[in-house]
Design an enzyme around this catalytic site. Sequence first.
Site, PDB file in Angstrom:
ATOM      1  N   LYS A 106      17.750 -70.147  -3.989  1.00  0.00           N
ATOM      2  CA  LYS A 106      17.966 -68.930  -3.190  1.00  0.00           C
ATOM      3  C   LYS A 106      19.402 -68.434  -3.274  1.00  0.00           C
ATOM      4  O   LYS A 106      19.652 -67.239  -3.258  1.00  0.00           O
ATOM      5  CB  LYS A 106      17.554 -69.148  -1.737  1.00  0.00           C
ATOM      6  CG  LYS A 106      16.053 -69.287  -1.597  1.00  0.00           C
ATOM      7  CD  LYS A 106      15.539 -68.919  -0.227  1.00  0.00           C
ATOM      8  CE  LYS A 106      14.016 -68.867  -0.255  1.00  0.00           C
ATOM      9  NZ  LYS A 106      13.390 -68.660   1.022  1.00  0.00           N
ATOM     10  N   LYS A 136       6.977 -69.667  -8.491  1.00  0.00           N
ATOM     11  CA  LYS A 136       6.025 -69.604  -7.376  1.00  0.00           C
ATOM     12  C   LYS A 136       5.868 -68.174  -6.857  1.00  0.00           C
ATOM     13  O   LYS A 136       6.808 -67.368  -6.960  1.00  0.00           O
ATOM     14  CB  LYS A 136       6.419 -70.594  -6.278  1.00  0.00           C
ATOM     15  CG  LYS A 136       7.322 -70.072  -5.202  1.00  0.00           C
ATOM     16  CD  LYS A 136       7.492 -71.080  -4.083  1.00  0.00           C
ATOM     17  CE  LYS A 136       8.530 -70.525  -3.120  1.00  0.00           C
ATOM     18  NZ  LYS A 136       8.077 -70.363  -1.768  1.00  0.00           N
ATOM     19  N   LYS A 176       7.542 -64.007  -1.363  1.00  0.00           N
ATOM     20  CA  LYS A 176       7.657 -62.744  -0.608  1.00  0.00           C
ATOM     21  C   LYS A 176       8.758 -61.871  -1.167  1.00  0.00           C
ATOM     22  O   LYS A 176       8.706 -60.650  -1.109  1.00  0.00           O
ATOM     23  CB  LYS A 176       8.029 -63.026   0.850  1.00  0.00           C
ATOM     24  CG  LYS A 176       7.059 -63.849   1.637  1.00  0.00           C
ATOM     25  CD  LYS A 176       7.471 -63.777   3.103  1.00  0.00           C
ATOM     26  CE  LYS A 176       6.880 -64.883   3.931  1.00  0.00           C
ATOM     27  NZ  LYS A 176       7.805 -65.999   4.142  1.00  0.00           N
TER      28      LYS A 176
HETATM   29  N1  AQP Z   1       3.634 -69.833  -3.486  1.00  0.00           N
HETATM   30  C1  AQP Z   1       3.280 -70.643  -2.501  1.00  0.00           C
HETATM   31  N2  AQP Z   1       2.250 -71.486  -2.641  1.00  0.00           N
HETATM   32  C2  AQP Z   1       1.877 -72.321  -1.619  1.00  0.00           C
HETATM   33  N3  AQP Z   1       2.485 -72.330  -0.422  1.00  0.00           N
HETATM   34  C3  AQP Z   1       3.527 -71.489  -0.250  1.00  0.00           C
HETATM   35  N4  AQP Z   1       4.335 -71.249   0.800  1.00  0.00           N
HETATM   36  C4  AQP Z   1       5.228 -70.290   0.463  1.00  0.00           C
HETATM   37  N5  AQP Z   1       5.033 -69.880  -0.779  1.00  0.00           N
HETATM   38  C5  AQP Z   1       3.977 -70.609  -1.262  1.00  0.00           C
HETATM   39  C6  AQP Z   1       4.222 -71.941   2.085  1.00  0.00           C
HETATM   40  O1  AQP Z   1       4.107 -70.962   3.108  1.00  0.00           O
HETATM   41  C7  AQP Z   1       4.738 -71.453   4.291  1.00  0.00           C
HETATM   42  C8  AQP Z   1       5.657 -70.407   4.837  1.00  0.00           C
HETATM   43  O2  AQP Z   1       6.693 -70.136   3.898  1.00  0.00           O
HETATM   44  P1  AQP Z   1       8.010 -69.444   4.438  1.00  0.00           P
HETATM   45  O3  AQP Z   1       7.692 -68.145   4.991  1.00  0.00           O
HETATM   46  O4  AQP Z   1       8.679 -70.330   5.400  1.00  0.00           O
HETATM   47  O5  AQP Z   1       8.997 -69.300   3.238  1.00  0.00           O
HETATM   48  P2  AQP Z   1       9.056 -69.657   1.742  1.00  0.00           P
HETATM   49  O6  AQP Z   1       8.502 -70.992   1.441  1.00  0.00           O
HETATM   50  O7  AQP Z   1      10.448 -69.446   1.321  1.00  0.00           O
HETATM   51  O8  AQP Z   1       8.074 -68.557   1.203  1.00  0.00           O
HETATM   52  P3  AQP Z   1       8.264 -67.382   0.222  1.00  0.00           P
HETATM   53  O9  AQP Z   1       7.053 -66.583   0.349  1.00  0.00           O
HETATM   54  O10 AQP Z   1       8.573 -67.889  -1.126  1.00  0.00           O
HETATM   55  O11 AQP Z   1       9.469 -66.556   0.771  1.00  0.00           O
HETATM   56  P4  AQP Z   1      10.798 -66.136   0.083  1.00  0.00           P
HETATM   57  O12 AQP Z   1      10.441 -65.234  -1.032  1.00  0.00           O
HETATM   58  O13 AQP Z   1      11.543 -65.456   1.176  1.00  0.00           O
HETATM   59  O14 AQP Z   1      11.459 -67.399  -0.405  1.00  0.00           O
HETATM   60  C9  AQP Z   1       5.455 -72.750   3.913  1.00  0.00           C
HETATM   61  O15 AQP Z   1       4.665 -73.854   4.332  1.00  0.00           O
HETATM   62  C10 AQP Z   1       5.502 -72.701   2.409  1.00  0.00           C
HETATM   63  O16 AQP Z   1       5.476 -73.987   1.823  1.00  0.00           O
END
Ligand code: AQP
Length: 349
Positions: free
Chosen positions: A119, A211, A214
């Site tokens: 990040k 992966k 968002k």
């Molecule tokens: N691609 C994924 N596959 C499976 N699980 C996922 N999670 C996130 N992306 C995937 C799971 O969703 C939960 C919430 O995630 P989060 O909102 O806390 O943030 P994150 O993991 O940083 O998700 P993003 O979507 O990838 O956000 P950004 O783009 O902001 O970094 C967690 O349990 C996570 O494991």
Amino acid sequence: MQRAKTKTKTRVFSGVQPTGNLHLGNYLGAITKFVALQAEHDCLYCVVDLHAITVFQDPDELAKNTREVTAAFIASGIDPGRHIVFNQSQVSGHAELAWIFNCVARIGWLNRMTQFKEKAGKDRENASAGLYVYPNLMAADILLYHATHVPVGEDQKQHLELARDIAQKFNNDFAKTIAREGYEGGFFPLPEPLITGPATRVMNLRDGTRKMSKSDESDMTRINLTDDADAIAKKIRKAKTDPEPLPSEAKGLETRPEADNLVGIFAGLAETSKEAVLRDFGGSPFSKFKEALAELAAAKLNPIGEEMRRLMADPVEIDRILDDGARRAHAIADPILAKTKDIVGFIRS
Ligand code: AQP
């Protein structure tokens, strides 16, 4: 009764950041697990707005996204009457315990966290200090409730291991006062990650090695919970694949990340295994498989998207649910935080 004076009762905690664009990865990796765990456990599901601001958030968007995650929880089947749904910033114990954990966790531990490296990217000097200590706040989220089980996607495994290390070090560092307070076997439980099923790491539709996220600039890389059937069909049709038909066995997916991802998504949505999907689609061209996947994804996600929109139309009711959840979360957290302060040696009235 105090936690360790009796056997620990199971308690589930997990969170989702209100950073917009909730997607299929969040749904399959986390939210579907949250729903399933309600039958057997006491659960707390948190919209982690303190985590969200580790990267700048527009304040109006943050409020909207907080309500949207709450709506997604409820629309997916989480019952805020039987379990606790709240937003993190309404329970100040998260931030207070995170400070204590900032002083327990070691810099060397944080330096190993791959999510920070990803990040912060190349501009590491310019990342917020909050992003760096994010895993300490996550440990506080879980341990503030003495939670024992944490359903998450695969990407959070390393942070969960850190939360266990923090709990263990706290228990060791303060062993004397913990024993004096009457706790046997430590004050904080070592939380277990729950990372199960065929879709624990849903990948980007355009690149099977990254992966689904968002924050990806291109909306074509992910399926959002609020996408309509046409948008879902278009994204799946355009998803990257390879020229071979689908294999008949899961072993045949090992060197084909995009095929593996789409089969995993199908299995996750159909609540079955990759093997079972390949029994039906092994030997099929991607065109046929993608059509079936688009239909399945729309059938599963569209009712959730519609319910989210209905709930979002009444923000006062969503805020009431969050307020009620925060009140109930406080009731669990406050005595645990108070005892933590006693153990550390803080004087309190
Ligand atoms: N691609 C994924 N596959 C499976 N699980 C996922 N999670 C996130 N992306 C995937 C799971 O969703 C939960 C919430 O995630 P989060 O909102 O806390 O943030 P994150 O993991 O940083 O998700 P993003 O979507 O990838 O956000 P950004 O783009 O902001 O970094 C967690 O349990 C996570 O494991």
